[in-house]
Design a protein around this motif. Structure first.
Motif, mmCIF file in Angstrom:
data_model
loop_
_atom_site.group_PDB
_atom_site.id
_atom_site.type_symbol
_atom_site.label_atom_id
_atom_site.label_comp_id
_atom_site.label_asym_id
_atom_site.label_seq_id
_atom_site.Cartn_x
_atom_site.Cartn_y
_atom_site.Cartn_z
ATOM 1 N N LEU A 165 0.877 -1.242 -0.017
ATOM 2 C CA LEU A 165 -0.231 0.061 0.098
ATOM 3 C C LEU A 165 0.764 1.297 0.090
ATOM 4 N N PHE A 166 2.038 1.392 0.652
ATOM 5 C CA PHE A 166 2.947 2.601 0.719
ATOM 6 C C PHE A 166 3.430 2.447 -0.845
ATOM 7 N N GLY A 167 3.816 1.379 -1.412
ATOM 8 C CA GLY A 167 4.576 1.493 -2.722
ATOM 9 C C GLY A 167 3.650 1.858 -3.645
ATOM 10 N N ASP A 168 2.059 1.644 -3.617
ATOM 11 C CA ASP A 168 1.459 2.078 -4.854
ATOM 12 C C ASP A 168 0.752 3.306 -4.321
ATOM 13 N N GLY A 169 1.143 3.834 -3.306
ATOM 14 C CA GLY A 169 0.543 5.332 -3.125
ATOM 15 C C GLY A 169 -0.621 5.437 -2.301
ATOM 16 N N THR A 170 -1.308 4.161 -1.688
ATOM 17 C CA THR A 170 -2.493 4.316 -1.205
ATOM 18 C C THR A 170 -2.346 5.064 0.288
ATOM 19 N N ILE A 171 -1.135 4.447 1.065
ATOM 20 C CA ILE A 171 -0.903 5.213 2.292
ATOM 21 C C ILE A 171 0.627 6.006 2.227
ATOM 22 N N GLY A 172 0.613 6.633 3.205
ATOM 23 C CA GLY A 172 1.920 7.382 3.511
ATOM 24 C C GLY A 172 2.780 6.371 4.226
ATOM 25 N N PRO A 173 4.116 6.309 4.485
ATOM 26 C CA PRO A 173 5.074 5.336 4.876
ATOM 27 C C PRO A 173 4.866 5.497 6.389
ATOM 28 N N HIS A 174 4.790 6.832 6.954
ATOM 29 C CA HIS A 174 4.865 6.877 8.453
ATOM 30 C C HIS A 174 3.559 6.953 9.223
ATOM 31 N N LEU A 175 3.933 6.604 10.477
ATOM 32 C CA LEU A 175 3.034 6.536 11.649
ATOM 33 C C LEU A 175 2.441 7.981 11.857
ATOM 34 N N PHE A 176 1.351 8.158 12.241
ATOM 35 C CA PHE A 176 0.875 9.762 12.695
ATOM 36 C C PHE A 176 -0.339 9.580 13.802
ATOM 37 N N GLY A 177 -0.348 10.516 14.465
ATOM 38 C CA GLY A 177 -1.390 10.639 15.270
ATOM 39 C C GLY A 177 -0.937 10.014 16.653
ATOM 40 N N THR A 178 -2.004 10.159 17.729
ATOM 41 C CA THR A 178 -1.870 9.414 18.822
ATOM 42 C C THR A 178 -2.760 8.368 18.917
ATOM 43 N N GLY A 179 -2.716 7.564 20.082
ATOM 44 C CA GLY A 179 -3.526 6.370 20.216
ATOM 45 C C GLY A 179 -2.987 5.025 19.343
ATOM 46 N N GLU A 180 -4.098 4.827 18.625
ATOM 47 C CA GLU A 180 -3.747 3.505 17.713
ATOM 48 C C GLU A 180 -2.865 3.770 16.582
ATOM 49 N N PRO A 181 -1.848 2.937 16.372
ATOM 50 C CA PRO A 181 -1.162 3.334 15.292
ATOM 51 C C PRO A 181 -1.753 3.199 13.880
ATOM 52 N N ARG A 182 -1.623 4.270 12.970
ATOM 53 C CA ARG A 182 -1.985 4.491 11.928
ATOM 54 C C ARG A 182 -1.194 5.125 10.597
ATOM 55 N N PHE A 183 -1.768 4.849 9.713
ATOM 56 C CA PHE A 183 -1.078 5.604 8.435
ATOM 57 C C PHE A 183 -1.800 6.274 7.607
ATOM 58 N N ARG A 184 -1.555 7.356 7.144
ATOM 59 C CA ARG A 184 -2.209 8.486 6.736
ATOM 60 C C ARG A 184 -2.673 8.069 5.082
ATOM 61 N N VAL A 185 -3.929 7.927 4.688
ATOM 62 C CA VAL A 185 -4.277 7.847 3.420
ATOM 63 C C VAL A 185 -4.412 8.668 2.309
ATOM 64 N N HIS A 186 -3.577 8.512 1.249
ATOM 65 C CA HIS A 186 -3.243 9.323 0.250
ATOM 66 C C HIS A 186 -4.323 9.231 -1.021
ATOM 67 N N ASP A 187 -4.790 7.866 -1.104
ATOM 68 C CA ASP A 187 -5.489 7.543 -1.875
ATOM 69 C C ASP A 187 -6.908 8.406 -2.372
ATOM 70 N N ALA A 188 -7.075 9.036 -3.452
ATOM 71 C CA ALA A 188 -8.166 10.138 -3.708
ATOM 72 C C ALA A 188 -9.527 9.344 -3.338
ATOM 73 N N MET A 189 -9.642 8.057 -4.010
ATOM 74 C CA MET A 189 -11.092 7.384 -3.957
ATOM 75 C C MET A 189 -11.339 6.952 -2.559
ATOM 76 N N LEU A 190 -10.308 6.444 -1.783
ATOM 77 C CA LEU A 190 -10.654 6.192 -0.141
ATOM 78 C C LEU A 190 -10.912 7.310 0.537
ATOM 79 N N ARG A 191 -10.387 8.492 0.154
ATOM 80 C CA ARG A 191 -10.544 9.717 0.842
ATOM 81 C C ARG A 191 -12.085 10.147 0.541
ATOM 82 N N GLU A 192 -12.368 10.011 -0.504
ATOM 83 C CA GLU A 192 -13.802 10.575 -0.888
ATOM 84 C C GLU A 192 -14.834 9.649 -0.272
#
Length: 201
Positions: free
Chosen positions: A29-56
């Motif tokens: 998912l990082f390789g195809d650009g769906t998510i960013g490679p870095h953890l962000f936020g607090t609490g449960e570990p998660r990755f930011r979504v970059h994919d436009a269709m998912l964000r919509e």
């Protein structure tokens, strides 16, 4: 107010293989650009979504779970290490759920008459998941906890899971929409075997 989450739980991956499954999907998912490679936020570990269709569709972050492991940041992004709170049980935080016997189809919930076996199986799952069996109070069958399903999509157990943060994608339960099927495939659920849980985080 907590955010809605859609969790896809793979009931077939063994505990020893969960970290490899999570890491492989992260790299994909990082390789195809769906998510960013870095953890962000607090609490449960998660990755930011970059994919436009998912964000919509309201999905702004994605989490990957592997029993007995946790994510840590590194120079390249993140990787899994042993330890952490992941136990492979996915349900609402208040612990309320109803599941169905795979043999007789009768429903069972924690706290109900005859639920002692269920509560014991939940405790056993965390230490010895292959020994976590539930005795159905209706038909007396003895079946693995992992085979019990929730018609309301509020419970599942499995050693590898994916959390989509931001929306309840209820269309994934129907399997009739091409976009939903494509999303399942993209997340590695080629046979639509992953169990859905709708919760909040």
């Amino acid at each position: 107010m907590s955010d809605p989450t859609t969790i896809l739980v793979d009931p077939q991956v063994e505990r020893d293989d969960a970290d490899a499954a999570a890491m492989a999907l992260y790299l994909q998912l990082f390789g195809d650009g769906t998510i960013g490679p870095h953890l962000f936020g607090t609490g449960e570990p998660r990755f930011r979504v970059h994919d436009a269709m998912l964000r919509e569709r309201g999905i702004l972050a994605l989490g990957l779970h592997a029993s007995g492991h946790r994510w840590v940041a590194d120079d390249e992004g993140a990787h899994l290490v042993d330890g952490g709170p992941e136990n492979g049980i996915f349900s609402p935080y208040n612990g309320s759920f109803r599941i169905r016997c795979p043999d007789c189809r009768e429903m069972l919930a924690p706290g109900e008459d005859g639920s002692e076996s269920l509560e014991e199986a939940l405790a056993v799952w965390c230490e010895a998941p292959n020994s976590a069996y539930v005795v159905c109070p209706s038909c007396a069958s003895w079946t693995p906890l992992v085979d019990w399903r929730s018609p309301g999509h509020d419970f599942a157990v499995g050693h590898f899971a994916i959390t989509l943060y931001g929306a309840h994608l209820r269309g994934l339960a129907g399997g009739r929409d091409h976009a939903d099927t494509a999303l399942r495939h993209r997340l590695g659920d080629l046979a639509s075997d992953f169990v859905l849980v709708f919760a909040r985080a």
